[in-house]
Design a protein around this motif. Structure first.
Motif, PDB file in Angstrom:
ATOM      1  N   THR A 245       0.884  -1.270   0.179  1.00  0.00           N
ATOM      2  CA  THR A 245       0.000   0.036   0.009  1.00  0.00           C
ATOM      3  C   THR A 245       0.857   1.392  -0.116  1.00  0.00           C
ATOM      4  N   GLY A 248       2.451   1.651  -3.440  1.00  0.00           N
ATOM      5  CA  GLY A 248       1.434   2.188  -4.400  1.00  0.00           C
ATOM      6  C   GLY A 248       1.052   3.780  -4.235  1.00  0.00           C
ATOM      7  N   VAL A 249       0.958   4.363  -2.819  1.00  0.00           N
ATOM      8  CA  VAL A 249       0.700   5.440  -2.745  1.00  0.00           C
ATOM      9  C   VAL A 249       1.902   6.500  -3.180  1.00  0.00           C
ATOM     10  N   VAL A 251       3.756   5.614  -5.763  1.00  0.00           N
ATOM     11  CA  VAL A 251       3.544   5.704  -7.098  1.00  0.00           C
ATOM     12  C   VAL A 251       2.533   6.562  -7.664  1.00  0.00           C
ATOM     13  N   LEU A 252       1.494   6.536  -6.814  1.00  0.00           N
ATOM     14  CA  LEU A 252       0.462   7.526  -7.248  1.00  0.00           C
ATOM     15  C   LEU A 252       0.751   9.107  -7.022  1.00  0.00           C
ATOM     16  N   ALA A 253       1.732   9.234  -6.048  1.00  0.00           N
ATOM     17  CA  ALA A 253       2.165  10.714  -5.699  1.00  0.00           C
ATOM     18  C   ALA A 253       3.143  11.146  -6.579  1.00  0.00           C
ATOM     19  N   GLY A 254       3.840  10.341  -7.565  1.00  0.00           N
ATOM     20  CA  GLY A 254       4.743  10.653  -8.622  1.00  0.00           C
ATOM     21  C   GLY A 254       6.033   9.998  -8.527  1.00  0.00           C
ATOM     22  N   SER A 257       8.101   4.239 -10.802  1.00  0.00           N
ATOM     23  CA  SER A 257       7.906   2.847 -10.645  1.00  0.00           C
ATOM     24  C   SER A 257       8.639   2.072 -11.110  1.00  0.00           C
TER      25      SER A 257
END
Length: 405
Positions: A245, A248-249, A251-254, A257
């Motif tokens: 988790t 994933g956070v 990666v979503l924050a920029g 990856s």
């Protein structure tokens, strides 16, 4: 063979132990520091990555097939061998067929069905290079040089090389799947090495404060071991869920990856499912070994001494599975797949490279059987070392009383 009632009683006792240990670990302050644990094995990850790069270089040896008229292919191979020392990194050239005049050759069929990375057709005066864009870019210049050298008498000009581009080839797809298998092995190794030690630390703590003796006198030892193993497995899965988790956070924050890996042979959904099952089996196998080590030790110092060979065994197992990945179909791969502790790593790599599913069913059954046998062996060993103190003193006392004056 246990009766149904006895089996139910053992499973109920194992569930009580598993729930107790899981709650005690997850709701403790030390669990926060446990979640920070992945920061430390990053160095080990870099080392494993360097080993993986070495294995990849050993695997990534492109073979160029040659299909030229008459004996032109042989002359091209001889030119390649003569220039190999001067032009480093030249791939291996193999004559596929010596064509007759006006005979056609299906280079694309060869690339779809073999380990060949590219095919040289046409003639030495006008070679045609068939392959992916990456391979063509690497080989186009050297091929022109080799073709000029291979022509009778040696040509002063370099012949132009025509290209026939493919979207992909069997060799490139194979290399991509090998990289996926390699990444799966490294991730499985890091998670198992990081998490399996919790079983030993938990057992040592309870053995030091005598709680384990109370539990051993109340419930069957194999149920106690089974409960502790599955409790620590549940804690490990909770930790993995938190780490996943968090990643994933990020990666979503920029954050950057991971690189995109080639799709495994069995497909991503089944590959991830098998990865979960093989992690569970690897954890249970190694955890049962650690429990047996705890049974042989009487002090914390002895546990630390005996755990060192088990830790080194993890590295040896990983190296064996990595070496088997570079030798598919060999006896080394067979030994690695059958040996229980290395079997999860080898079979996970097999899922990335091969579409067959029945070997995984056989492997999981075999690994589960080994877990049961190791738990029973460790329980007996632990029972002898922990529960022998009372009877042993009783026998000594009885001998002292009945000894003649």
């Amino acid at each position: 063979m246990l009766l149904p009632d006895a089996m139910t009683e053992r499973l109920r006792a194992a569930w009580v132990i598993a729930r107790r240990d899981f709650v005690a670990v997850v709701f403790s302050k030390s669990f926060i520091f446990f979640l920070l644990g992945p920061l430390f094995p990053l160095v080990i990850g870099f080392v494993a990555g360097s080993i993986g790069a070495t294995v990849q270089r050993d695997l990534d040896r492109p073979v160029v097939g040659v299909a030229l008229p008459a004996h032109e292919g042989d002359r091209l191979v001889m030119a390649r061998d003569a220039m190999a020392d001067k032009l480093g990194g030249l791939p291996e050239f193999v004559v596929l067929e010596r064509l007759r005049a006006d005979e056609r050759f299906d280079a694309r069929a060869v690339l779809r069905n073999g380990r060949i990375a590219a095919v040289v057709g046409g003639s030495l005066a006008a070679p045609i290079l068939t392959g992916t864009r990456e391979r063509v870019g690497e080989l186009r210049g050297p091929l022109s040089l080799l073709a000029a050298r291979a022509q009778a008498g040696g040509a002063e000009t370099y012949p132009p090389v025509k290209v026939d581009l493919l979207a992909t080839s069997a060799a490139r797809e194979r290399d991509g799947r090998v990289l996926t298998a390699q990444a799966g092995q490294v991730l499985l190794f890091l998670l198992t090495m990081l998490l399996a030690g919790m079983v030993l630390s938990n057992l040592v703590e309870e053995k030091a404060n005598k709680i384990i003796e109370v539990l051993a006198a109340s419930i069957p030892m194999d149920a106690l071991f089974l409960g502790k193993l599955f409790a620590m497995l549940g804690v490990s899965l909770a930790g993995i869920a938190v780490w996943g988790t968090g990643y994933g956070v990020l990666v979503l924050a920029g954050a950057k990856s991971m690189p995109v890996l080639a799709a495994p042979a069995v497909g991503w959904p089944l590959f991830l499912t098998l990865g979960f099952l093989y992690f569970a089996m690897a954890y249970l196998l190694l955890g049962s070994i650690f429990l047996a080590i705890g049974g042989m030790a009487n002090t914390v110092r002895e546990v630390q001494t005996l755990s060192m060979p088990a830790t080194m065994m993890q590295l040896v197992v990983f190296f064996l599975a990595s070496f088997a990945l570079a030798r598919p179909g060999s006896w080394i791969e067979t030994v690695s797949a059958v040996f229980p502790v290395s079997s999860p790593y080898t079979m996970l790599a097999h899922a990335a490279r091969d579409t067959a599913l029945w070997p995984h069913l056989v492997a999981l059954i075999w690994q589960g059987l080994c877990v049961v046998l190791m738990i029973r062996f460790g329980a007996r060993l632990f029972r002898r070392t922990v529960m022998k103190s009372g009877p042993a003193r009783g026998r000594k006392a009885k001998k002292a009383i009945t000894a003649p004056a």
